[in-house]
Design a protein around this motif. Structure first.
Motif, PDB file in Angstrom:
ATOM      1  N   UNK A  40       0.859  -1.186   0.000  1.00 31.74           N
ATOM      2  CA  UNK A  40       0.000   0.000   0.000  1.00 31.74           C
ATOM      3  C   UNK A  40       0.894   1.234   0.000  1.00 31.74           C
ATOM      4  N   UNK A  41       0.690   2.092  -0.993  1.00 31.31           N
ATOM      5  CA  UNK A  41       1.470   3.334  -1.026  1.00 31.31           C
ATOM      6  C   UNK A  41       0.863   4.336  -0.049  1.00 31.31           C
ATOM      7  N   UNK A  42       1.642   4.727   0.921  1.00 38.13           N
ATOM      8  CA  UNK A  42       1.238   5.609   2.020  1.00 38.13           C
ATOM      9  C   UNK A  42       0.198   4.918   2.899  1.00 38.13           C
ATOM     10  N   UNK A  43      -0.216   5.598   3.955  1.00 35.04           N
ATOM     11  CA  UNK A  43      -1.278   5.053   4.803  1.00 35.04           C
ATOM     12  C   UNK A  43      -2.553   4.962   3.983  1.00 35.04           C
ATOM     13  N   UNK A  44      -3.245   3.827   4.089  1.00 35.28           N
ATOM     14  CA  UNK A  44      -4.470   3.657   3.315  1.00 35.28           C
ATOM     15  C   UNK A  44      -5.481   4.733   3.690  1.00 35.28           C
ATOM     16  N   UNK A  45      -5.573   5.046   4.976  1.00 33.56           N
ATOM     17  CA  UNK A  45      -6.307   6.199   5.512  1.00 33.56           C
ATOM     18  C   UNK A  45      -5.448   6.753   6.643  1.00 33.56           C
ATOM     19  N   UNK A  62       4.376   1.518   2.183  1.00 35.31           N
ATOM     20  CA  UNK A  62       5.611   2.098   1.666  1.00 35.31           C
ATOM     21  C   UNK A  62       5.371   3.561   1.320  1.00 35.31           C
ATOM     22  N   UNK A  63       6.476   4.313   1.231  1.00 35.37           N
ATOM     23  CA  UNK A  63       6.366   5.725   0.872  1.00 35.37           C
ATOM     24  C   UNK A  63       6.236   5.927  -0.629  1.00 35.37           C
ATOM     25  N   UNK A  64       6.974   5.113  -1.404  1.00 34.39           N
ATOM     26  CA  UNK A  64       6.948   5.290  -2.846  1.00 34.39           C
ATOM     27  C   UNK A  64       6.923   3.931  -3.543  1.00 34.39           C
ATOM     28  N   UNK A  65       6.473   3.930  -4.796  1.00 34.43           N
ATOM     29  CA  UNK A  65       6.305   2.661  -5.505  1.00 34.43           C
ATOM     30  C   UNK A  65       7.638   1.994  -5.844  1.00 34.43           C
ATOM     31  N   UNK A  66       8.746   2.762  -5.827  1.00 33.03           N
ATOM     32  CA  UNK A  66      10.026   2.110  -6.137  1.00 33.03           C
ATOM     33  C   UNK A  66      10.503   1.206  -5.002  1.00 33.03           C
ATOM     34  N   UNK A  67       9.771   1.198  -3.882  1.00 34.59           N
ATOM     35  CA  UNK A  67      10.062   0.273  -2.785  1.00 34.59           C
ATOM     36  C   UNK A  67       9.315  -1.040  -2.938  1.00 34.59           C
ATOM     37  N   UNK A  68       8.486  -1.160  -3.971  1.00 38.67           N
ATOM     38  CA  UNK A  68       7.633  -2.328  -4.160  1.00 38.67           C
ATOM     39  C   UNK A  68       8.265  -3.252  -5.197  1.00 38.67           C
ATOM     40  N   UNK A  69       8.306  -4.566  -4.941  1.00 37.09           N
ATOM     41  CA  UNK A  69       8.862  -5.490  -5.932  1.00 37.09           C
ATOM     42  C   UNK A  69       8.074  -5.454  -7.237  1.00 37.09           C
ATOM     43  N   UNK A  91       5.403   1.229 -15.108  1.00 36.38           N
ATOM     44  CA  UNK A  91       6.764   0.886 -15.525  1.00 36.38           C
ATOM     45  C   UNK A  91       7.311  -0.297 -14.741  1.00 36.38           C
ATOM     46  N   UNK A  92       6.821  -0.480 -13.517  1.00 36.75           N
ATOM     47  CA  UNK A  92       7.269  -1.598 -12.681  1.00 36.75           C
ATOM     48  C   UNK A  92       6.325  -2.798 -12.791  1.00 36.75           C
ATOM     49  N   UNK A  93       5.335  -2.690 -13.691  1.00 41.25           N
ATOM     50  CA  UNK A  93       4.389  -3.771 -13.925  1.00 41.25           C
ATOM     51  C   UNK A  93       3.663  -4.173 -12.649  1.00 41.25           C
ATOM     52  N   UNK A  94       3.331  -3.176 -11.823  1.00 39.84           N
ATOM     53  CA  UNK A  94       2.623  -3.460 -10.580  1.00 39.84           C
ATOM     54  C   UNK A  94       1.145  -3.747 -10.864  1.00 39.84           C
ATOM     55  N   UNK A  95       0.585  -4.654 -10.070  1.00 49.44           N
ATOM     56  CA  UNK A  95      -0.844  -4.987 -10.188  1.00 49.44           C
ATOM     57  C   UNK A  95      -1.606  -4.020  -9.298  1.00 49.44           C
ATOM     58  N   UNK A  96      -1.984  -2.875  -9.875  1.00 48.34           N
ATOM     59  CA  UNK A  96      -2.530  -1.774  -9.083  1.00 48.34           C
ATOM     60  C   UNK A  96      -4.028  -1.917  -8.869  1.00 48.34           C
ATOM     61  N   UNK A  97      -4.435  -1.707  -7.624  1.00 42.13           N
ATOM     62  CA  UNK A  97      -5.843  -1.572  -7.265  1.00 42.13           C
ATOM     63  C   UNK A  97      -5.990  -0.181  -6.659  1.00 42.13           C
ATOM     64  N   UNK A  98      -6.853   0.625  -7.237  1.00 44.62           N
ATOM     65  CA  UNK A  98      -6.950   2.032  -6.842  1.00 44.62           C
ATOM     66  C   UNK A  98      -8.042   2.214  -5.789  1.00 44.62           C
TER      67      UNK A  98
END
Length: 316
Positions: A40-45, A62-69, A91-98
């Motif tokens: 989760x990027x930043x606190x979810x709430x 995490x603070x930023x997406x570059x910390x995510x595998x 760019x990191x091919x992350x499976x994003x759920x918004x």
């Protein structure tokens, strides 16, 4: 402390809003569907108790997406993110759920529409807040951030006749109204949403705390120090001339606040769970006998749909 009873009044509504419930539900469903870890990027709430509960179940914040595998399941918080963050995630091919609150997404759409039509966009909000950073990064074009009436006087748009405004969803309704009045006075042709476009839950909780403060000697706002809407509730209570304290949980209570007090009001920010309110009530009951009541107020029945990936009608 004295043994004479104290009247404890709960605001209505208080606590979780539909956007917060949806965001937490998204993390819980993602953990159940994909298994931990889910990033989760930043606190979810903005509530440490909620974050720690989800962390214990396998969420990694995490603070930023570059910390995510690369390729990992990733959730964007309820506050929204910039287009640059979305690009980095792809760019990191992350499976994003918004998990961006739909009301925040609405602000993004409005801002982009104004910018696409050649308007300078004025964002009324607080510098450094996650929602504000995300909104600026979603609009593109020229965005001016104002936080006060004084800021309005410093604005230098490209064309004073082509100016529009949008607002952070968790502002004080009264403060936003004053800023909008100043904008209209300076830029008579400015366009933008009515102040009522500020989040329904923000407005409802602000109305409720104003009524609450009229009825009690002391107001307690349950919420995190970094929660914008919780801070606005504390400011409103204090503005009504009552001692008003923002507390993370019952452990932050100072018994001296209640010396000579016959009534205490309790409300909670939109990201504060009801269990924390119950903990405050129980703590007060351990100090003195209490008479507990709840104000009449708006009963919120708003629900937001889950993202397609987690739709229970689609996912077995």
């Amino acid at each position: 402390m004295s043994e004479w009873p104290i009247r404890v009044i709960l605001a209505q509504p208080r606590g979780f809003c539909a956007g917060v419930e949806r965001a937490i539900d998204i993390v819980e469903r993602a953990l159940a569907l994909y298994g931990p870890p889910v990033y989760v990027r930043h606190e979810i709430v903005h509530n440490g108790h909620v974050v720690e509960g989800l962390r214990a179940r396998g969420a990694r914040f995490v603070d930023e997406v570059d910390e995510i595998p690369n390729g990992a399941v990733t959730i964007f918080s309820a506050h929204g993110v910039s287009m640059a963050v979305e690009t980095m995630a792809r760019a990191r091919d992350l499976r994003v759920i918004d998990a961006t609150c739909p009301l925040v997404t609405k602000v993004h759409r409005e801002g982009r529409r104004y910018a696409a039509n050649g308007f300078d966009v004025i964002l009324i909000g607080h510098k450094g807040h996650a929602e504000v950073d995300g909104t600026i990064g979603q609009i593109g074009g020229t965005v001016h951030l104002v936080s006060s009436v004084a800021d309005v006087m410093d604005l230098r748009p490209c064309d004073p006749d082509r100016v529009a405004y949008v607002t952070q969803t968790t502002l004080s309704v009264d403060d936003a109204h004053e800023i909008i009045k100043a904008l209209v006075a300076r830029f008579p042709r400015i366009v933008g949403p009515h102040v009522n476009d500020i989040c329904y839950a923000t407005q409802n909780r602000q109305v409720a705390v104003r009524e609450l403060a009229q009825r009690v000697d002391v107001v307690l706002v349950v919420g995190a120090a970094n929660s914008s809407n919780s801070n606005r509730l504390r400011e409103i209570g204090a503005g009504m001339g009552k001692p008003c304290y923002l507390i993370g949980d019952a452990g932050a209570i100072d018994t001296a606040w209640f010396d000579g007090v016959s009534s205490v009001g309790i409300t909670a920010g939109a990201s504060a769970p009801e269990v924390l309110v119950s903990g405050v009530v129980d703590h007060l009951a351990s100090l003195r006998p209490i008479r507990l009541e709840t104000l009449s107020g708006v009963i919120e029945n708003v629900r937001f749909r889950l993202p397609y990936e987690l739709d229970p009608n689609r996912v077995a």
